[in-house]
Motif scaffolding. Structure first.
Motif, PDB file in Angstrom:
ATOM      1  N   ALA A   1      69.761  16.608  60.713  1.00 51.44           N
ATOM      2  CA  ALA A   1      68.483  15.920  61.021  1.00 51.44           C
ATOM      3  C   ALA A   1      67.316  16.705  60.958  1.00 51.44           C
ATOM      4  O   ALA A   1      66.135  16.166  60.844  1.00 51.44           O
ATOM      5  CB  ALA A   1      68.762  15.144  62.398  1.00 51.44           C
ATOM      6  N   GLY A   2      67.372  18.007  61.331  1.00 51.04           N
ATOM      7  CA  GLY A   2      66.324  18.935  61.139  1.00 51.04           C
ATOM      8  C   GLY A   2      65.637  18.999  59.845  1.00 51.04           C
ATOM      9  O   GLY A   2      64.449  18.862  59.519  1.00 51.04           O
ATOM     10  N   LEU A   3      66.649  19.263  58.950  1.00 49.34           N
ATOM     11  CA  LEU A   3      66.248  19.128  57.514  1.00 49.34           C
ATOM     12  C   LEU A   3      65.625  17.993  57.079  1.00 49.34           C
ATOM     13  O   LEU A   3      64.820  17.999  56.181  1.00 49.34           O
ATOM     14  CB  LEU A   3      67.517  19.636  56.777  1.00 49.34           C
ATOM     15  N   ILE A   4      66.056  16.906  57.311  1.00 48.76           N
ATOM     16  CA  ILE A   4      65.635  15.510  56.920  1.00 48.76           C
ATOM     17  C   ILE A   4      64.388  15.338  57.715  1.00 48.76           C
ATOM     18  O   ILE A   4      63.340  15.015  56.937  1.00 48.76           O
ATOM     19  CB  ILE A   4      66.596  14.304  57.335  1.00 48.76           C
ATOM     20  N   GLY A   5      64.038  16.007  58.897  1.00 49.82           N
ATOM     21  CA  GLY A   5      62.618  15.863  59.563  1.00 49.82           C
ATOM     22  C   GLY A   5      61.738  16.929  59.010  1.00 49.82           C
ATOM     23  O   GLY A   5      60.830  16.160  58.648  1.00 49.82           O
ATOM     24  N   ARG A   6      62.026  17.793  58.409  1.00 54.90           N
ATOM     25  CA  ARG A   6      61.173  18.570  57.429  1.00 54.90           C
ATOM     26  C   ARG A   6      60.650  17.821  56.245  1.00 54.90           C
ATOM     27  O   ARG A   6      59.600  17.791  55.934  1.00 54.90           O
ATOM     28  CB  ARG A   6      61.875  20.046  56.912  1.00 54.90           C
ATOM     29  N   LYS A   7      61.440  17.161  55.624  1.00 54.86           N
ATOM     30  CA  LYS A   7      61.273  16.482  54.507  1.00 54.86           C
ATOM     31  C   LYS A   7      60.564  15.144  54.970  1.00 54.86           C
ATOM     32  O   LYS A   7      59.271  15.203  53.903  1.00 54.86           O
ATOM     33  CB  LYS A   7      62.461  15.913  53.527  1.00 54.86           C
ATOM     34  N   ILE A   8      60.514  14.633  55.803  1.00 59.45           N
ATOM     35  CA  ILE A   8      59.686  13.637  56.376  1.00 59.45           C
ATOM     36  C   ILE A   8      58.221  14.128  56.767  1.00 59.45           C
ATOM     37  O   ILE A   8      57.244  13.324  56.330  1.00 59.45           O
ATOM     38  CB  ILE A   8      60.245  12.722  57.465  1.00 59.45           C
ATOM     39  N   SER A   9      58.228  15.074  57.381  1.00 58.44           N
ATOM     40  CA  SER A   9      56.881  15.728  57.757  1.00 58.44           C
ATOM     41  C   SER A   9      56.273  16.185  56.551  1.00 58.44           C
ATOM     42  O   SER A   9      54.821  15.733  56.269  1.00 58.44           O
ATOM     43  CB  SER A   9      57.085  16.886  58.526  1.00 58.44           C
ATOM     44  N   ALA A  10      57.039  16.618  55.710  1.00 60.01           N
ATOM     45  CA  ALA A  10      56.142  17.080  54.245  1.00 60.01           C
ATOM     46  C   ALA A  10      55.881  15.912  53.343  1.00 60.01           C
ATOM     47  O   ALA A  10      54.676  15.878  52.774  1.00 60.01           O
ATOM     48  CB  ALA A  10      57.223  17.876  53.360  1.00 60.01           C
ATOM     49  N   THR A  11      56.404  14.933  53.450  1.00 70.18           N
ATOM     50  CA  THR A  11      55.989  13.660  52.905  1.00 70.18           C
ATOM     51  C   THR A  11      54.643  13.235  53.456  1.00 70.18           C
ATOM     52  O   THR A  11      53.927  12.500  52.728  1.00 70.18           O
ATOM     53  CB  THR A  11      57.261  12.830  52.617  1.00 70.18           C
ATOM     54  N   MET A  12      54.651  13.064  54.819  1.00 70.19           N
ATOM     55  CA  MET A  12      53.803  12.524  55.292  1.00 70.19           C
ATOM     56  C   MET A  12      52.360  13.355  55.014  1.00 70.19           C
ATOM     57  O   MET A  12      51.137  12.945  54.664  1.00 70.19           O
ATOM     58  CB  MET A  12      53.773  12.620  56.981  1.00 70.19           C
ATOM     59  N   ALA A  13      52.521  14.946  55.221  1.00 73.43           N
ATOM     60  CA  ALA A  13      51.597  15.488  54.728  1.00 73.43           C
ATOM     61  C   ALA A  13      50.834  15.351  53.459  1.00 73.43           C
ATOM     62  O   ALA A  13      49.841  15.614  53.222  1.00 73.43           O
ATOM     63  CB  ALA A  13      51.851  17.245  55.046  1.00 73.43           C
ATOM     64  N   SER A  14      51.713  14.984  52.591  1.00 74.78           N
ATOM     65  CA  SER A  14      51.425  14.847  51.193  1.00 74.78           C
ATOM     66  C   SER A  14      50.710  13.773  50.766  1.00 74.78           C
ATOM     67  O   SER A  14      49.934  13.210  49.864  1.00 74.78           O
ATOM     68  CB  SER A  14      52.702  15.075  50.112  1.00 74.78           C
ATOM     69  N   VAL A  15      50.815  12.786  51.609  1.00 77.79           N
ATOM     70  CA  VAL A  15      50.244  11.520  51.391  1.00 77.79           C
ATOM     71  C   VAL A  15      48.762  11.328  52.586  1.00 77.79           C
ATOM     72  O   VAL A  15      48.724   9.801  52.910  1.00 77.79           O
ATOM     73  CB  VAL A  15      51.201  10.341  51.658  1.00 77.79           C
ATOM     74  N   GLY A  16      48.131  12.232  53.179  1.00 81.32           N
ATOM     75  CA  GLY A  16      47.202  12.090  53.778  1.00 81.32           C
ATOM     76  C   GLY A  16      47.461  11.802  55.389  1.00 81.32           C
ATOM     77  O   GLY A  16      46.658  11.503  56.136  1.00 81.32           O
ATOM     78  N   ILE A  17      48.804  12.097  55.781  1.00 84.31           N
ATOM     79  CA  ILE A  17      48.971  11.879  57.230  1.00 84.31           C
ATOM     80  C   ILE A  17      49.217  13.317  57.903  1.00 84.31           C
ATOM     81  O   ILE A  17      50.319  13.729  57.570  1.00 84.31           O
ATOM     82  CB  ILE A  17      50.177  11.085  57.602  1.00 84.31           C
ATOM     83  N   PRO A  18      48.401  13.989  58.571  1.00 75.10           N
ATOM     84  CA  PRO A  18      48.657  15.312  59.152  1.00 75.10           C
ATOM     85  C   PRO A  18      49.836  15.447  59.707  1.00 75.10           C
ATOM     86  O   PRO A  18      50.192  14.567  60.846  1.00 75.10           O
ATOM     87  CB  PRO A  18      47.396  15.415  59.955  1.00 75.10           C
ATOM     88  N   SER A  19      50.711  16.235  59.371  1.00 75.09           N
ATOM     89  CA  SER A  19      52.163  16.547  60.044  1.00 75.09           C
ATOM     90  C   SER A  19      52.541  17.713  60.230  1.00 75.09           C
ATOM     91  O   SER A  19      52.333  18.579  59.193  1.00 75.09           O
ATOM     92  CB  SER A  19      52.923  15.339  59.270  1.00 75.09           C
ATOM     93  N   ILE A  20      53.439  18.053  61.142  1.00 73.01           N
ATOM     94  CA  ILE A  20      53.795  19.539  61.216  1.00 73.01           C
ATOM     95  C   ILE A  20      55.326  19.068  61.711  1.00 73.01           C
ATOM     96  O   ILE A  20      55.588  18.102  62.279  1.00 73.01           O
ATOM     97  CB  ILE A  20      53.385  20.319  62.360  1.00 73.01           C
ATOM     98  N   PHE A  21      56.306  20.268  61.161  1.00 73.49           N
ATOM     99  CA  PHE A  21      57.449  20.047  61.701  1.00 73.49           C
ATOM    100  C   PHE A  21      57.621  21.224  62.918  1.00 73.49           C
ATOM    101  O   PHE A  21      57.331  22.296  63.002  1.00 73.49           O
ATOM    102  CB  PHE A  21      58.609  20.506  60.670  1.00 73.49           C
ATOM    103  N   LEU A  22      58.540  20.758  64.149  1.00 75.26           N
ATOM    104  CA  LEU A  22      58.854  21.390  65.211  1.00 75.26           C
ATOM    105  C   LEU A  22      59.940  21.596  65.514  1.00 75.26           C
ATOM    106  O   LEU A  22      60.743  20.370  65.789  1.00 75.26           O
ATOM    107  CB  LEU A  22      57.949  20.711  66.486  1.00 75.26           C
ATOM    108  N   HIS A  23      60.820  22.685  65.471  1.00 76.92           N
ATOM    109  CA  HIS A  23      62.195  23.250  65.642  1.00 76.92           C
ATOM    110  C   HIS A  23      62.251  22.915  67.194  1.00 76.92           C
ATOM    111  O   HIS A  23      61.539  23.477  68.099  1.00 76.92           O
ATOM    112  CB  HIS A  23      62.412  24.444  65.389  1.00 76.92           C
ATOM    113  N   PRO A  24      63.136  21.936  67.834  1.00 79.95           N
ATOM    114  CA  PRO A  24      63.423  21.733  69.134  1.00 79.95           C
ATOM    115  C   PRO A  24      63.726  23.151  70.068  1.00 79.95           C
ATOM    116  O   PRO A  24      63.202  23.206  71.056  1.00 79.95           O
ATOM    117  CB  PRO A  24      64.374  20.588  69.166  1.00 79.95           C
ATOM    118  N   SER A  25      64.540  23.866  69.426  1.00 82.43           N
ATOM    119  CA  SER A  25      64.713  25.291  70.221  1.00 82.43           C
ATOM    120  C   SER A  25      63.609  26.029  70.367  1.00 82.43           C
ATOM    121  O   SER A  25      63.392  26.464  71.273  1.00 82.43           O
ATOM    122  CB  SER A  25      65.886  25.984  69.653  1.00 82.43           C
ATOM    123  N   GLU A  26      62.864  26.266  69.070  1.00 86.47           N
ATOM    124  CA  GLU A  26      61.801  26.968  69.163  1.00 86.47           C
ATOM    125  C   GLU A  26      60.446  26.410  70.147  1.00 86.47           C
ATOM    126  O   GLU A  26      59.936  27.218  70.536  1.00 86.47           O
ATOM    127  CB  GLU A  26      61.218  27.322  67.630  1.00 86.47           C
TER     128      GLU A  26
END
Length: 326
Positions: free
Chosen positions: A53-78
């Motif tokens: 789910a984290g790997l999918i989350g990274r992709k979703i965050s990257a897609t958002m960032a590339s279409v003008g939606i500021p986004s970051i991925f945050l690992h829950p443990s970190e």
């Protein structure tokens, strides 16, 4: 070793059927509310998940960032070991967990709620703790995984990605995100080159003196007036209104003086110029300008604003220099 092609087809069909079933979810009120919160977010959309789910989350965050939606991925443990400092109250969190009961995700959710950060759950279980405690719940339901053992996340992660893409692209469409906007976030590589505009590639700035003359001038006066301009491969001709009326290129001058010798200096600009010449606007893609260069076998194009007033000039070499592929 012989591989089971029919089974592979079943995997594809099972995932496709699951994604197709998501149409009901994205047409519902919860999806619209999630889109509204993302659209109105004044800071980052923080996406989090662990494992697949984290790997999918990274992709979703990257897609958002590339279409003008500021986004970051945050690992829950970190996150609970210092990375929560990346998050502020104005952020919006998208928390991804198929079962909706992963300990790390529930712990992160509680901390985010204490920080007054709004949360969206993306899960397969509508009755899970994650779904019940987030501000918005996008629960796509339970599916049998395509794995032969029914264990490896496959169908579920495909659904997560599809819903994430639907969120990002629906908000992108609502924001009226353009090709030019897309190019700003993708300046590198062949994709970026294809999306560069004429304004970004032409070798002129607003402070540069443009090679523009009035059609009533003589060729001698034109040469004198444009002797200090940045580019001398062509001269744009404007009427009294300032609108583009034609162009004179070096090739035009060579032909003129071959035919008339020194008498050509006394000819008027209007008699030599190519009227109704090709031109582009600042928002035109460089790839479109390249197509015009090739089609009409020309080397220079005037660049005009919405009122057809010259604001620059683009040369075929400007586009070649950015290695634009046709």
């Amino acid at each position: 070793m012989k591989f089971d092609a029919q089974y592979a087809q079943q995997v594809i069909k099972k995932e496709a059927q699951a994604v197709d079933s998501l149409s009901e979810l994205v047409s519902g009120g919860s999806f619209a509310l999630a889109c509204e919160k993302i659209y109105n977010c004044k800071s980052n959309v923080v996406v989090s998940g662990i494992g697949k789910a984290g790997l999918i989350g990274r992709k979703i965050s990257a897609t958002m960032a590339s279409v003008g939606i500021p986004s970051i991925f945050l690992h829950p443990s970190e996150a609970v070991h210092g990375d929560l400092g990346r998050v502020c109250e104005k952020d919006l969190a998208v928390l991804i967990s198929y079962g909706g009961k992963t300990a790390e995700m529930l712990r992160l959710m509680q901390v985010l709620k204490q920080m007054s950060v709004q949360t969206i759950a993306l899960t397969g279980k509508p009755d899970s703790s994650l779904a019940a405690n987030c501000d918005v719940s996008l629960a796509f339901g339970s599916f049998e995984e395509a794995c032969p053992l029914g264990l490896a996340p496959t169908v579920s992660t495909t659904c997560m990605l599809a819903v994430g893409d639907a969120l990002a692209l629906t908000v992108m469409k609502a924001k009226k995100f353009t090709k030019e906007d897309f190019a700003k976030y993708h300046p590198g590589g062949s994709l970026g080159a294809q999306l560069i505009t004429v304004e970004q590639s032409m070798d002129f700035t607003k402070t540069d003196k443009l090679p523009i003359v009035e059609k009533e001038l003589t060729i001698a006066d034109m040469l004198d007036k444009t002797s200090s301009t940045k580019r001398r491969g062509a001269v744009m001709v404007a009427g009294k209104s300032g609108r583009l009326e034609g162009i004179i290129t070096d090739a035009d001058l060579r032909r003129l003086f071959m035919d008339t010798k020194s008498e050509g200096f006394s000819r008027t600009v209007e008699s030599v110029m190519t009227a109704n010449c090709k031109y582009v606007q600042t928002s035109t893609l460089a790839s479109e300008a390249m197509a015009i260069f090739h089609k009409y076998r020309i080397d220079e194009l005037p660049v005009v604003d919405e009122d057809l007033r010259p604001v620059g000039m683009i040369d075929v070499q400007d586009i070649v220099s950015i290695k634009l592929s046709r």
